[in-house]
Design a protein around this motif. Structure first.
Motif, PDB file in Angstrom:
ATOM      1  N   GLU A 275      31.102  46.863  44.644  1.00  0.00           N
ATOM      2  CA  GLU A 275      32.345  46.803  43.872  1.00  0.00           C
ATOM      3  C   GLU A 275      33.246  45.692  44.397  1.00  0.00           C
ATOM      4  O   GLU A 275      33.872  44.957  43.611  1.00  0.00           O
ATOM      5  N   SER A 276      33.313  45.526  45.698  1.00  0.00           N
ATOM      6  CA  SER A 276      34.141  44.475  46.290  1.00  0.00           C
ATOM      7  C   SER A 276      33.647  43.087  45.876  1.00  0.00           C
ATOM      8  O   SER A 276      34.449  42.200  45.548  1.00  0.00           O
ATOM      9  N   SER A 279      34.371  42.515  42.140  1.00  0.00           N
ATOM     10  CA  SER A 279      35.810  42.322  41.926  1.00  0.00           C
ATOM     11  C   SER A 279      36.298  40.958  42.384  1.00  0.00           C
ATOM     12  O   SER A 279      37.350  40.483  41.931  1.00  0.00           O
ATOM     13  N   SER A 280      35.558  40.306  43.263  1.00  0.00           N
ATOM     14  CA  SER A 280      35.950  38.965  43.709  1.00  0.00           C
ATOM     15  C   SER A 280      35.791  37.938  42.594  1.00  0.00           C
ATOM     16  O   SER A 280      36.445  36.894  42.595  1.00  0.00           O
ATOM     17  N   GLY A 281      34.866  38.197  41.659  1.00  0.00           N
ATOM     18  CA  GLY A 281      34.599  37.264  40.573  1.00  0.00           C
ATOM     19  C   GLY A 281      33.695  36.108  40.945  1.00  0.00           C
ATOM     20  O   GLY A 281      33.198  35.392  40.069  1.00  0.00           O
ATOM     21  N   LYS A 314      42.348  38.102  36.730  1.00  0.00           N
ATOM     22  CA  LYS A 314      42.197  39.553  36.708  1.00  0.00           C
ATOM     23  C   LYS A 314      41.668  40.055  35.371  1.00  0.00           C
ATOM     24  O   LYS A 314      40.810  40.950  35.318  1.00  0.00           O
ATOM     25  N   ILE A 317      37.997  39.177  35.132  1.00  0.00           N
ATOM     26  CA  ILE A 317      37.176  40.044  35.982  1.00  0.00           C
ATOM     27  C   ILE A 317      37.015  41.417  35.352  1.00  0.00           C
ATOM     28  O   ILE A 317      35.925  42.009  35.385  1.00  0.00           O
ATOM     29  N   ALA A 318      38.065  41.926  34.726  1.00  0.00           N
ATOM     30  CA  ALA A 318      37.962  43.211  34.024  1.00  0.00           C
ATOM     31  C   ALA A 318      36.944  43.116  32.891  1.00  0.00           C
ATOM     32  O   ALA A 318      36.151  44.047  32.675  1.00  0.00           O
ATOM     33  N   LYS A 321      33.382  43.115  34.287  1.00  0.00           N
ATOM     34  CA  LYS A 321      32.927  44.460  34.635  1.00  0.00           C
ATOM     35  C   LYS A 321      32.453  45.227  33.411  1.00  0.00           C
ATOM     36  O   LYS A 321      31.456  45.958  33.451  1.00  0.00           O
TER      37      LYS A 321
END
Length: 327
Positions: A275-276, A279-281, A314, A317-318, A321
């Protein structure tokens, strides 16, 4: 030996070099050039606008336009941009034709004479001797394309004159000349391979010391595959993530899990770590050599974005996901 009179320049690079006016949604510190000849490449890759039997415009490579300019003028512009710190690397794509290696050697020598820029060459060397000559001319990196991620896909899309295992032999010869970390290859996702097959080929490359870069297949009018669809974005996101994890040494494909269709369903990492990283992209930015972002090579700025040319925000990145979990 004299410089060949003309060279092709990607439209984005032409704008950065001041050869043409225009606006850029994303800039690049790498200048992208392509060798010039009258007519098409002698190879016949079914995805490529430059293929011998392609009916595409000769100015195209993927969806990018590459107009031709005076080589002398281009090198002068490179020199000025290098002095102003606008670029720090040159990446030269090579068509296949009888004089290509003499052209590459002369061009590399002249760029090195005029600038301190790193020079990367993407070509199909014929032997260790050819590889040594490119190194002696001043090339810093060498790219040798696989394109197809499996022997079956490779033989289908590359046309005659290519052998899957011979590409790996060339990797080994190139590594002996340039060293680990200085050889790269390209894989195109969406040509009929499974996610597992792509991941395992990337692992094989990394284990050898070859850096794999990932492209999304882009249908181009006039090519043999013009009616083939681009890969599903969910598939591409998982393969991008697999590449990042393999290249960074976070895990190996021996730890991956797959379903019966070869879809990646596990990466062998703890959920919190995965997940980390997601989330960094970072895994979803353009892959390749340091400083390579190939802005919008595979997509329109309006999307869908396969390879982000700069750090995703952000909202992006959302969206990534969502795409990653789409199926």
């Amino acid at each position: 030996m004299d410089l060949v009179a003309q060279i092709r320049v990607s439209i984005g690079t032409a704008i950065i070099l001041g050869l043409i006016e225009g606006k850029l949604n994303a800039t690049s510190s790498t200048a992208y050039l392509m060798t010039y000849r009258e007519g098409k490449c002698l190879s016949n890759c079914s995805f490529c606008a430059q293929a011998q039997e392609s009916k595409s415009n000769t100015q195209l490579l993927s969806r990018i336009t590459w107009p031709a300019y005076s080589t002398t003028n281009v090198i002068e512009a490179l020199s000025l941009c290098a002095e102003r710190k606008k670029i720090n690397r040159v990446c030269i794509q090579a068509l296949n034709y009888p004089e290509v290696f003499s052209h590459l050697k002369t061009l590399t020598k002249e760029i090195k004479r005029r600038t301190a820029l790193e020079v990367s060459l993407c070509c199909q060397p014929q032997s260790r001797e050819t590889i040594e000559q490119l190194k002696e001319a001043g090339a810093d990196r060498l790219g040798i394309a696989l394109d197809g991620a499996t022997p079956r896909v490779f033989s289908q899309v590359k046309g005659g004159g290519y052998c899957w295992e011979n590409q790996f032999l060339l990797f080994e010869k190139a590594l002996l000349v340039f060293g680990r970390g200085k050889i790269s290859t390209h894989l195109i996702a969406g040509l009929g391979e499974t996610e597992r097959e792509t991941a395992e080929t990337m692992q094989r490359c990394v284990d050898l010391g070859v850096l794999p870069a990932l492209f999304a297949f882009t249908p181009v009018r006039g090519t043999a595959l013009e009616k083939t669809a681009s890969p599903k974005i969910s598939t591409y996101r998982r393969v991008q993530l697999a590449r990042y994890l393999i290249v960074q040494g976070e895990t190996k494909t021996a730890n991956f899990t797959y379903n019966t269709d070869g879809k990646i369903i596990g990466f062998g990492l703890e959920n919190s770590r995965l997940e980390s990283i997601i989330s960094s992209g970072v895994p979803f930015q353009t892959s390749g050599c340091l400083g390579c972002n190939r802005p919008y090579y595979n997509e329109r700025p309006s999307g869908p974005i396969y390879n982000y040319p700069k750090a995703p925000n952000k909202e992006e990145i959302a969206k990534i996901k969502e795409e990653y979990l789409a199926d």
